[in-house]
Design an enzyme around this catalytic site. Structure first.
Site, PDB file in Angstrom:
ATOM      1  N   ARG A 175      15.975 -37.293  25.981  1.00  0.00           N
ATOM      2  CA  ARG A 175      15.460 -35.949  25.706  1.00  0.00           C
ATOM      3  C   ARG A 175      16.407 -35.247  24.732  1.00  0.00           C
ATOM      4  O   ARG A 175      17.595 -35.088  25.025  1.00  0.00           O
ATOM      5  CB  ARG A 175      15.363 -35.156  27.014  1.00  0.00           C
ATOM      6  CG  ARG A 175      14.964 -33.730  26.785  1.00  0.00           C
ATOM      7  CD  ARG A 175      14.996 -32.851  28.037  1.00  0.00           C
ATOM      8  NE  ARG A 175      14.881 -31.479  27.579  1.00  0.00           N
ATOM      9  CZ  ARG A 175      15.469 -30.431  28.136  1.00  0.00           C
ATOM     10  NH1 ARG A 175      16.188 -30.570  29.232  1.00  0.00           N
ATOM     11  NH2 ARG A 175      15.324 -29.235  27.621  1.00  0.00           N
TER      12      ARG A 175
ATOM     13  N   HIS B 180      15.160 -25.027  22.035  1.00  0.00           N
ATOM     14  CA  HIS B 180      16.284 -24.993  22.972  1.00  0.00           C
ATOM     15  C   HIS B 180      17.275 -23.937  22.479  1.00  0.00           C
ATOM     16  O   HIS B 180      18.401 -24.243  22.105  1.00  0.00           O
ATOM     17  CB  HIS B 180      16.913 -26.375  23.096  1.00  0.00           C
ATOM     18  CG  HIS B 180      17.784 -26.564  24.318  1.00  0.00           C
ATOM     19  ND1 HIS B 180      17.623 -27.599  25.218  1.00  0.00           N
ATOM     20  CD2 HIS B 180      18.824 -25.842  24.797  1.00  0.00           C
ATOM     21  CE1 HIS B 180      18.532 -27.506  26.173  1.00  0.00           C
ATOM     22  NE2 HIS B 180      19.286 -26.442  25.936  1.00  0.00           N
TER      23      HIS B 180
ATOM     24  N   GLU C 214      14.244 -23.679  29.329  1.00  0.00           N
ATOM     25  CA  GLU C 214      14.807 -22.567  30.104  1.00  0.00           C
ATOM     26  C   GLU C 214      14.588 -21.189  29.489  1.00  0.00           C
ATOM     27  O   GLU C 214      15.563 -20.495  29.152  1.00  0.00           O
ATOM     28  CB  GLU C 214      16.302 -22.779  30.335  1.00  0.00           C
ATOM     29  CG  GLU C 214      16.610 -24.023  31.124  1.00  0.00           C
ATOM     30  CD  GLU C 214      18.059 -24.087  31.597  1.00  0.00           C
ATOM     31  OE1 GLU C 214      18.865 -23.217  31.233  1.00  0.00           O
ATOM     32  OE2 GLU C 214      18.379 -25.032  32.330  1.00  0.00           O
TER      33      GLU C 214
ATOM     34  N   ASN D  40      15.016 -28.031  35.525  1.00  0.00           N
ATOM     35  CA  ASN D  40      16.456 -28.193  35.319  1.00  0.00           C
ATOM     36  C   ASN D  40      17.136 -27.632  36.561  1.00  0.00           C
ATOM     37  O   ASN D  40      16.975 -26.449  36.872  1.00  0.00           O
ATOM     38  CB  ASN D  40      16.934 -27.393  34.099  1.00  0.00           C
ATOM     39  CG  ASN D  40      16.374 -27.922  32.784  1.00  0.00           C
ATOM     40  OD1 ASN D  40      15.679 -28.943  32.759  1.00  0.00           O
ATOM     41  ND2 ASN D  40      16.674 -27.236  31.701  1.00  0.00           N
TER      42      ASN D  40
ATOM     43  N   TYR E 198      20.752 -27.135  38.746  1.00  0.00           N
ATOM     44  CA  TYR E 198      22.211 -27.238  38.832  1.00  0.00           C
ATOM     45  C   TYR E 198      22.739 -26.839  40.203  1.00  0.00           C
ATOM     46  O   TYR E 198      23.565 -27.531  40.777  1.00  0.00           O
ATOM     47  CB  TYR E 198      22.878 -26.405  37.726  1.00  0.00           C
ATOM     48  CG  TYR E 198      22.686 -27.055  36.377  1.00  0.00           C
ATOM     49  CD1 TYR E 198      23.566 -28.023  35.920  1.00  0.00           C
ATOM     50  CD2 TYR E 198      21.592 -26.749  35.572  1.00  0.00           C
ATOM     51  CE1 TYR E 198      23.384 -28.671  34.701  1.00  0.00           C
ATOM     52  CE2 TYR E 198      21.382 -27.387  34.355  1.00  0.00           C
ATOM     53  CZ  TYR E 198      22.284 -28.345  33.925  1.00  0.00           C
ATOM     54  OH  TYR E 198      22.088 -28.989  32.737  1.00  0.00           O
TER      55      TYR E 198
ATOM     56  N   GLU F 275      16.959 -31.814  33.619  1.00  0.00           N
ATOM     57  CA  GLU F 275      18.414 -31.662  33.497  1.00  0.00           C
ATOM     58  C   GLU F 275      19.028 -31.620  34.874  1.00  0.00           C
ATOM     59  O   GLU F 275      18.510 -30.946  35.766  1.00  0.00           O
ATOM     60  CB  GLU F 275      18.806 -30.346  32.798  1.00  0.00           C
ATOM     61  CG  GLU F 275      18.716 -30.361  31.319  1.00  0.00           C
ATOM     62  CD  GLU F 275      19.160 -29.036  30.696  1.00  0.00           C
ATOM     63  OE1 GLU F 275      20.059 -28.367  31.243  1.00  0.00           O
ATOM     64  OE2 GLU F 275      18.581 -28.679  29.662  1.00  0.00           O
TER      65      GLU F 275
HETATM   66  C1  BGC Z   1      20.972 -25.727  29.389  1.00  0.00           C
HETATM   67  C2  BGC Z   1      21.950 -26.583  28.621  1.00  0.00           C
HETATM   68  C3  BGC Z   1      23.363 -26.323  29.125  1.00  0.00           C
HETATM   69  C4  BGC Z   1      23.420 -26.717  30.579  1.00  0.00           C
HETATM   70  C5  BGC Z   1      24.786 -26.541  31.214  1.00  0.00           C
HETATM   71  C6  BGC Z   1      21.254 -25.638  30.860  1.00  0.00           C
HETATM   72  O1  BGC Z   1      21.110 -24.321  31.268  1.00  0.00           O
HETATM   73  O2  BGC Z   1      19.660 -26.129  29.130  1.00  0.00           O
HETATM   74  O3  BGC Z   1      21.817 -26.306  27.268  1.00  0.00           O
HETATM   75  O4  BGC Z   1      24.337 -26.964  28.383  1.00  0.00           O
HETATM   76  O5  BGC Z   1      22.513 -25.943  31.314  1.00  0.00           O
HETATM   77  O6  BGC Z   1      25.163 -25.196  31.197  1.00  0.00           O
END
Ligand code: BGC
Length: 447
Positions: free
Chosen positions: A84, A121, A162, A283, A285, A355
Site C-alpha cells: 500500500r 494521504h 484517515e 488503521n 494503533y 495500518e
Molecule cells: C498515518 C501515518 C502515520 C502513522 C503513525 C497514521 O495515522 O496514516 O501516516 O505515519 O499513523 O503515526
C-alpha cells in the site's frame, strides 16, 4: 515498552487462504524529490519554525523516488502479497509526475506484488483547501487522471487516508499541516473529505474499478470511569473519531447532531458519500481513555489537547507504551472490530487492517515484534468471532518522515540511515517474512 522475550519464529494461528498480507507507506513520508513536484501544504508547514520536532522536512525523506527499485526488492524479500502506497497529488500535477508511479507499479507487478494505491494521504497541493467544497470536486478529477493512467495494472484503490486525523490534527488543533486551530469549526473539513471520498468512488467505478476502500483511523474510546460525565465524554470522542467517519460511509447519515454543522446540501451529499465500497480499511494503533473536561490541557501521544475541549484524554494504566507514548493494547483491535461488526451489521463490508505498527529504535526491535505478534493474534480473535477480515498491512516498510515528529520516530521494518540512505532490515523484517512463509505452508502454522 516491555522487553519480554518474544518468539523468534512466528507460531501464529493460520489465517484463511487468500488473506492479504502487506505493508504500507505514504508518498510524502518516503519519496523525497520535492523539487520534482509542486509543493504541498506539508512543505509550507514544515518550513515554518517550530512546527516539526527536529526541524526537518520531507524534501529528501527516504529518497524513495530515486531508490524505488531497491525498496521493491525489499518488499519482494519480505514476501508480501501487497504494497500500500500513496500517490502524491502535487506530483501528479507536475510534468512527468505520473511517470514515476507508472515505473513503480511496473516494478511491483514484475515482482508479483499487488499495488494498493491510496489517492490522498494528507499532502494536499498548496493553494487547495478542504474548507472549500471545490477541493472535493478537484480531487475527483485528480482520481480520474490517476486511474486512467494506472488502472490497467492497479486493481485495489483507497480513496483517502484517515480524514479524521487530517481534520483533527491539521485543522482543529493545528499540529499538522495546514496548521489551523479551528476546533469544532473544522467540521466542514471532514464533510468535504467525505464528499471527496464519495466522488472518488464514483470516478473509480466509472473507470471500471472494482476493489475500492477507504482507510479510516479507529479505536475504542474507553471511559475513564463509570461516572456519567466520563461515559458521556467517551461517547462524544467515539462519535468524533469513529462514527463521524464510518456512519456516513456505511449508513449514509451523520451521527446525531453532527449533520447540522455541515455545509451545503448535506442530504444530497450523503448519497454520494454512501456510494458502496468493496471493503473497509481500518488503521488501528491504540484505544483512548477518555474522561470529562477538567479545566486544564491534557496530553495525548505528544499532542496537547486544549482545556476548552469537551473531553480529556487520560493515561491507560498498566500497559506498555511505545517510544511515542502510545499505549500497547492489542485486545483493543479485537474489541474495535467486533464492535464495528455489531454496530454496522451487514452494512459493514469485508474489513482490511490498512495500518498497524509502532515506533521504536534499534535494529534488534523485539518490542516491534512483540507488538505485531500480539496484534496479529488479536486480529485472528476478531476473525474467529466472525468478523470478515481480509487483510493486514504493517505500518511501515521504512523508517520515514513521521509528520510533526520529523525523523525522531521510527516505524519501519527496515531501518533507514537518513545521512547515507542505507537501508538495513530490522529483526522485525525477518520475523514478518518468516510469518508470511509459515502462513503459506500447506498445513498452516500452529501456535
Ligand atoms: C498515518 C501515518 C502515520 C502513522 C503513525 C497514521 O495515522 O496514516 O501516516 O505515519 O499513523 O503515526
Amino acid at each position: 515498552m516491555a522487553t519480554d522475550p518474544v518468539p523468534r519464529t512466528p507460531r501464529l494461528p493460520a489465517f484463511p487462504p487468500g488473506f492479504l498480507w502487506g505493508v504500507s507507506t505514504s508518498a510524502h513520508q518516503i519519496e523525497g524529490a520535492a523539487e520534482e513536484r509542486e509543493p504541498s501544504v506539508w512543505d509550507r508547514f514544515s518550513a515554518e519554525p517550530g512546527r516539526i520536532r527536529d526541524g526537518s522536512t520531507a524534501a529528501v525523506a527516504c529518497d524513495h523516488y530515486h531508490r524505488y527499485r531497491e525498496d521493491v526488492a525489499l518488499l519482494a524479500g519480505l514476501g508480501v502479497d501487497a504494497y500500500r502506497f500513496s500517490v502524491s497529488w502535487p506530483r501528479v500535477n507536475s510534468p512527468g509526475g505520473l511517470d514515476f508511479y507508472d515505473r513503480l507499479v511496473d516494478e511491483l507487478c514484475a515482482a508479483g506484488i499487488r499495488p494498493v494505491v491510496t489517492l490522498f494521504h494528507w499532502d494536499l497541493p498548496l493553494g487547495l483547501d478542504w474548507l472549500e467544497r471545490e477541493t472535493a470536486e478537484r480531487f475527483a478529477r485528480h482520481v480520474s487522471v490517476v486511474v486512467e493512467r494506472l488502472g490497467d495494472r492497479v486493481r485495489s484503490w483507497i480513496t483517502l487516508n484517515e480524514p479524521a486525523e487530517h481534520t483533527l490534527l491539521g485543522h482543529a488543533l493545528g499540529v499538522h499541516a495546514p496548521g489551523r486551530q479551528l476546533m469544532f469549526d473544522a467540521l466542514p473539513v471532514a464533510h468535504h473529505q467525505l464528499l471527496a471520498h464519495g466522488l472518488a468512488v464514483r470516478a473509480l467505478r466509472a473507470a471500471g474499478a472494482a476493489d475500492i476502500g477507504i482507510a479510516n483511523s479507529h479505536g475504542p474510546a474507553w471511559p475513564a470511569s463509570p461516572e456519567q460525565a466520563d461515559t458521556e465524554a467517551a461517547g462524544l470522542y467515539d462519535l468524533l473519531l469513529n462514527r463521524l467517519f464510518a456512519d456516513p460511509v456505511l449508513l449514509g447519515r451523520y451521527p446525531e447532531g453532527l449533520g447540522e454543522s455541515m455545509p451545503g446540501d448535506v442530504e444530497a451529499d450523503l448519497k454520494v458519500i454512501a456510494e458502496p465500497v468493496d471493503w473497509y480499511g481500518v488503521n488501528y494503533y491504540a484505544p483512548t481513555r477518555v474522561g470529562a473536561p477538567r479545566g486544564a490541557d491534557s496530553e495525548f501521544g505528544g499532542v496537547t489537547l486544549p482545556a476548552g475541549l469537551p473531553f480529556t484524554v487520560r493515561q491507560i494504566e498498566d500497559v506498555p507504551v511505545t517510544d511515542s507514548g502510545w499505549p500497547v493494547v492489542p485486545e483493543g483491535l479485537t474489541e474495535l472490530l467486533t464492535a464495528f461488526r455489531d454496530r454496522y451489521g451487514d452494512r459493514l463490508p469485508p474489513v482490511v487492517v490498512t495500518e498497524n505498527g509502532c515506533s521504536g529504535d534499534g535494529l534488534d526491535d523485539r518490542e516491534r515484534i512483540a507488538y505485531l505478534d500480539a496484534h496479529i493474534r488479536a486480529l485472528h480473535r476478531a476473525l474467529r468471532a466472525g468478523v470478515d477480515v481480509r487483510g493486514y498491512f504493517v505500518w511501515s516498510l521504512l523508517d520515514n518522515f513521521e509528520w510533526a515528529e520529523g525523523y525522531a520516530r521510527r516505524f519501519g521494518l527496515v531501518h533507514v540511515d537518513f545521512a547515507t540512505q542505507r537501508r538495513t532490515p530490522k529483526a522485525s523484517y525477518r520475523w514478518y517474512r518468516d510469518l508470511l512463509r509459515a502462513q503459506r505452508q500447506p498445513a498452516g502454522p500452529t501456535g
